[in-house]
Design a protein around this motif. Sequence first.
Motif, PDB file in Angstrom:
ATOM      1  N   LEU A   1       0.825  -1.208   0.000  1.00  0.00           N
ATOM      2  CA  LEU A   1       0.000   0.000   0.000  1.00  0.00           C
ATOM      3  C   LEU A   1       0.861   1.261   0.000  1.00  0.00           C
ATOM      4  CD1 LEU A   1      -2.813  -0.999   2.537  1.00  0.00           C
ATOM      5  CD2 LEU A   1      -2.929  -0.992   0.044  1.00  0.00           C
ATOM      6  N   SER A   2       1.963   1.238   0.748  1.00  0.00           N
ATOM      7  CA  SER A   2       2.858   2.399   0.770  1.00  0.00           C
ATOM      8  C   SER A   2       3.495   2.623  -0.585  1.00  0.00           C
ATOM      9  CB  SER A   2       3.947   2.188   1.838  1.00  0.00           C
ATOM     10  OG  SER A   2       3.389   2.096   3.129  1.00  0.00           O
ATOM     11  N   ALA A   3       3.889   1.520  -1.244  1.00  0.00           N
ATOM     12  CA  ALA A   3       4.491   1.646  -2.569  1.00  0.00           C
ATOM     13  C   ALA A   3       3.504   2.217  -3.567  1.00  0.00           C
ATOM     14  CB  ALA A   3       5.000   0.277  -3.042  1.00  0.00           C
ATOM     15  N   ALA A   4       2.273   1.738  -3.533  1.00  0.00           N
ATOM     16  CA  ALA A   4       1.261   2.236  -4.471  1.00  0.00           C
ATOM     17  C   ALA A   4       0.957   3.715  -4.218  1.00  0.00           C
ATOM     18  CB  ALA A   4      -0.016   1.400  -4.349  1.00  0.00           C
ATOM     19  N   ALA A   5       0.812   4.081  -2.943  1.00  0.00           N
ATOM     20  CA  ALA A   5       0.508   5.478  -2.620  1.00  0.00           C
ATOM     21  C   ALA A   5       1.683   6.384  -2.960  1.00  0.00           C
ATOM     22  CB  ALA A   5       0.153   5.597  -1.141  1.00  0.00           C
ATOM     23  N   GLY A   6       2.905   5.959  -2.609  1.00  0.00           N
ATOM     24  CA  GLY A   6       4.073   6.780  -2.917  1.00  0.00           C
ATOM     25  C   GLY A   6       4.306   6.936  -4.411  1.00  0.00           C
ATOM     26  N   TYR A   7       4.109   5.857  -5.160  1.00  0.00           N
ATOM     27  CA  TYR A   7       4.257   5.913  -6.614  1.00  0.00           C
ATOM     28  C   TYR A   7       3.223   6.853  -7.232  1.00  0.00           C
ATOM     29  CZ  TYR A   7       4.064   4.264 -11.475  1.00  0.00           C
ATOM     30  OH  TYR A   7       4.032   4.196 -12.847  1.00  0.00           O
ATOM     31  N   ALA A   8       1.988   6.769  -6.777  1.00  0.00           N
ATOM     32  CA  ALA A   8       0.941   7.647  -7.312  1.00  0.00           C
ATOM     33  C   ALA A   8       1.233   9.112  -6.986  1.00  0.00           C
ATOM     34  CB  ALA A   8      -0.414   7.233  -6.747  1.00  0.00           C
ATOM     35  N   LEU A   9       1.689   9.402  -5.775  1.00  0.00           N
ATOM     36  CA  LEU A   9       1.993  10.781  -5.404  1.00  0.00           C
ATOM     37  C   LEU A   9       3.190  11.329  -6.163  1.00  0.00           C
ATOM     38  CD1 LEU A   9       1.478  10.574  -1.532  1.00  0.00           C
ATOM     39  CD2 LEU A   9       0.061  11.837  -3.154  1.00  0.00           C
ATOM     40  N   ALA A  10       4.115  10.451  -6.558  1.00  0.00           N
ATOM     41  CA  ALA A  10       5.317  10.908  -7.241  1.00  0.00           C
ATOM     42  C   ALA A  10       5.130  11.065  -8.744  1.00  0.00           C
ATOM     43  CB  ALA A  10       6.471   9.929  -6.973  1.00  0.00           C
ATOM     44  N   LYS A  11       4.298  10.226  -9.368  1.00  0.00           N
ATOM     45  CA  LYS A  11       4.268  10.156 -10.828  1.00  0.00           C
ATOM     46  C   LYS A  11       2.961  10.610 -11.460  1.00  0.00           C
ATOM     47  CE  LYS A  11       8.424   8.892 -11.177  1.00  0.00           C
ATOM     48  NZ  LYS A  11       9.391   9.839 -11.774  1.00  0.00           N
ATOM     49  N   TYR A  12       1.940  10.838 -10.691  1.00  0.00           N
ATOM     50  CA  TYR A  12       0.667  11.272 -11.265  1.00  0.00           C
ATOM     51  C   TYR A  12       0.353  12.695 -10.817  1.00  0.00           C
ATOM     52  CZ  TYR A  12      -0.076   6.367 -12.499  1.00  0.00           C
ATOM     53  OH  TYR A  12       0.062   5.112 -13.021  1.00  0.00           O
ATOM     54  N   ARG A  13      -0.183  13.464 -11.717  1.00  0.00           N
ATOM     55  CA  ARG A  13      -0.604  14.832 -11.406  1.00  0.00           C
ATOM     56  C   ARG A  13      -2.114  14.842 -11.210  1.00  0.00           C
ATOM     57  NH1 ARG A  13       4.115  14.793 -11.235  1.00  0.00           N
ATOM     58  NH2 ARG A  13       5.628  16.171 -12.263  1.00  0.00           N
ATOM     59  N   PHE A  14      -2.558  15.245 -10.055  1.00  0.00           N
ATOM     60  CA  PHE A  14      -3.989  15.343  -9.781  1.00  0.00           C
ATOM     61  C   PHE A  14      -4.226  16.428  -8.747  1.00  0.00           C
ATOM     62  CE2 PHE A  14      -2.134  12.019  -7.151  1.00  0.00           C
ATOM     63  CZ  PHE A  14      -2.540  12.348  -5.871  1.00  0.00           C
ATOM     64  N   ARG A  15      -5.434  16.932  -8.729  1.00  0.00           N
ATOM     65  CA  ARG A  15      -5.784  18.023  -7.822  1.00  0.00           C
ATOM     66  C   ARG A  15      -5.723  17.539  -6.369  1.00  0.00           C
ATOM     67  NH1 ARG A  15     -11.222  21.183  -9.076  1.00  0.00           N
ATOM     68  NH2 ARG A  15      -9.936  21.603 -10.949  1.00  0.00           N
ATOM     69  N   GLY A  16      -5.066  18.318  -5.553  1.00  0.00           N
ATOM     70  CA  GLY A  16      -4.947  17.983  -4.138  1.00  0.00           C
ATOM     71  C   GLY A  16      -3.788  17.080  -3.813  1.00  0.00           C
ATOM     72  N   ARG A  17      -2.874  16.844  -4.768  1.00  0.00           N
ATOM     73  CA  ARG A  17      -1.759  15.933  -4.518  1.00  0.00           C
ATOM     74  C   ARG A  17      -0.869  16.435  -3.382  1.00  0.00           C
ATOM     75  NH1 ARG A  17       3.225  14.750  -8.608  1.00  0.00           N
ATOM     76  NH2 ARG A  17       3.532  16.956  -8.127  1.00  0.00           N
ATOM     77  N   GLU A  18      -0.522  17.712  -3.411  1.00  0.00           N
ATOM     78  CA  GLU A  18       0.351  18.244  -2.373  1.00  0.00           C
ATOM     79  C   GLU A  18      -0.342  18.251  -1.013  1.00  0.00           C
ATOM     80  OE1 GLU A  18       3.493  18.833  -2.667  1.00  0.00           O
ATOM     81  OE2 GLU A  18       3.363  18.196  -4.769  1.00  0.00           O
ATOM     82  N   ALA A  19      -1.652  18.476  -1.018  1.00  0.00           N
ATOM     83  CA  ALA A  19      -2.387  18.445   0.257  1.00  0.00           C
ATOM     84  C   ALA A  19      -2.362  17.044   0.847  1.00  0.00           C
ATOM     85  CB  ALA A  19      -3.824  18.905   0.042  1.00  0.00           C
ATOM     86  N   VAL A  20      -2.511  16.037  -0.005  1.00  0.00           N
ATOM     87  CA  VAL A  20      -2.444  14.651   0.470  1.00  0.00           C
ATOM     88  C   VAL A  20      -1.063  14.355   1.030  1.00  0.00           C
ATOM     89  CG1 VAL A  20      -2.552  12.241  -0.231  1.00  0.00           C
ATOM     90  CG2 VAL A  20      -4.251  13.861  -1.076  1.00  0.00           C
ATOM     91  N   PHE A  21      -0.022  14.775   0.310  1.00  0.00           N
ATOM     92  CA  PHE A  21       1.342  14.501   0.770  1.00  0.00           C
ATOM     93  C   PHE A  21       1.638  15.242   2.070  1.00  0.00           C
ATOM     94  CE2 PHE A  21       6.018  15.223   0.513  1.00  0.00           C
ATOM     95  CZ  PHE A  21       6.388  13.897   0.678  1.00  0.00           C
ATOM     96  N   ASN A  22       1.174  16.463   2.215  1.00  0.00           N
ATOM     97  CA  ASN A  22       1.375  17.198   3.463  1.00  0.00           C
ATOM     98  C   ASN A  22       0.646  16.524   4.621  1.00  0.00           C
ATOM     99  OD1 ASN A  22       2.951  19.138   2.206  1.00  0.00           O
ATOM    100  ND2 ASN A  22       1.196  20.457   1.744  1.00  0.00           N
ATOM    101  N   THR A  23      -0.504  15.936   4.345  1.00  0.00           N
ATOM    102  CA  THR A  23      -1.219  15.187   5.386  1.00  0.00           C
ATOM    103  C   THR A  23      -0.419  13.964   5.812  1.00  0.00           C
ATOM    104  OG1 THR A  23      -3.335  15.920   4.462  1.00  0.00           O
ATOM    105  CG2 THR A  23      -3.369  14.026   5.954  1.00  0.00           C
ATOM    106  N   VAL A  24       0.209  13.301   4.844  1.00  0.00           N
ATOM    107  CA  VAL A  24       1.059  12.151   5.163  1.00  0.00           C
ATOM    108  C   VAL A  24       2.239  12.589   6.038  1.00  0.00           C
ATOM    109  CG1 VAL A  24       2.597  10.408   4.181  1.00  0.00           C
ATOM    110  CG2 VAL A  24       0.380  10.849   3.120  1.00  0.00           C
ATOM    111  N   LEU A  25       2.863  13.711   5.687  1.00  0.00           N
ATOM    112  CA  LEU A  25       3.971  14.223   6.500  1.00  0.00           C
ATOM    113  C   LEU A  25       3.516  14.541   7.913  1.00  0.00           C
ATOM    114  CD1 LEU A  25       5.864  16.617   4.043  1.00  0.00           C
ATOM    115  CD2 LEU A  25       6.573  14.375   4.843  1.00  0.00           C
ATOM    116  N   ALA A  26       2.339  15.129   8.042  1.00  0.00           N
ATOM    117  CA  ALA A  26       1.823  15.432   9.375  1.00  0.00           C
ATOM    118  C   ALA A  26       1.589  14.152  10.166  1.00  0.00           C
ATOM    119  CB  ALA A  26       0.527  16.238   9.258  1.00  0.00           C
TER     120      ALA A  26
END
Length: 288
Positions: free
Chosen positions: A99-124
């Motif tokens: 699951l981490s690999a799929a989520a990390g790959y999607a956040l790194a290679k796909y452009r979609f609305r709210g991507r940075e917000a999702v990643f910032n939530t993960v960092l938090a």
Amino acid sequence: MSAPQSVVRRSAGPFTGRVAVTSVMVLFAVYSVLPVWWLLVTATKNKGYLFTTNGFWFSHFDLWANVRDVFTMDGGIFARWMLNSVLYSTVGAAIGTLLSAAAGYALAKYRFRGREAVFNTVLAAVLVPATLFALPLYLMFSEIHLVNTYWAVLIPSVVSPFGVYLSRVYAADSMPDELIEAGRVDGAGEVRIFFTIALRVMSPALVTVFLFQFVGIWNNYLLPVLMLADDRLQPVTVGLAGWREQLNNGTPYNVTVTGAFLSVLPLLVAFLCLQRFWRSGLTAGSVK
């Protein structure tokens, strides 16, 4: 002719620095290894020699008798605890890594609305201590009647914010966009590209995520002790803590120490088996 004094001082400086760094590293190594060494030595002693001999050296080798006592204590429940820990750690770490690999790959290679917000939530979520989630998870699982079941420990174990963060960073640096485009040109779908290309390229990071997850789940104490009331569902960490609390009520000290030593062995095996997968440069030559 003797060397100039300035040259002598310059050569002595790096040497002194190396000695200081080496000394600090040796101290940290001793600090890390000494408790494990004490545990190994103590696990080999009979209860009659635990406190009458040198605690850091062998005497009266009784390891096999201690191991037999561990696996026969309380009807052999220690074996069940070990199997439970293996189940929680292996299944939780494997699913969590995927699951981490799929989520990390999607956040790194796909452009979609709210991507940075999702990643910032993960960092938090990485910054929040896991112990803060224990009580809310218990209240939530009690409402859906999953308390005192295997699922109460397995489901929270598959979530790893740090794994998502590490996978995202590694995928962004090691997975070339040209490699993804080449897969698409060859007719491969996104799912096939992820499972046949991305997972192989990301394997060093995924091994790290798996080991972090495995060790974290294996050593977890608070969540199982809150969720599980049945002794036969508990992992080895909770079981050994129960034995330690019963030292004054008949549980031999050498049995508890030997059980703690046996509980460390799967972690050592996991590191020894997976360390060869820690290598980089898997994408070298993949893109011409």
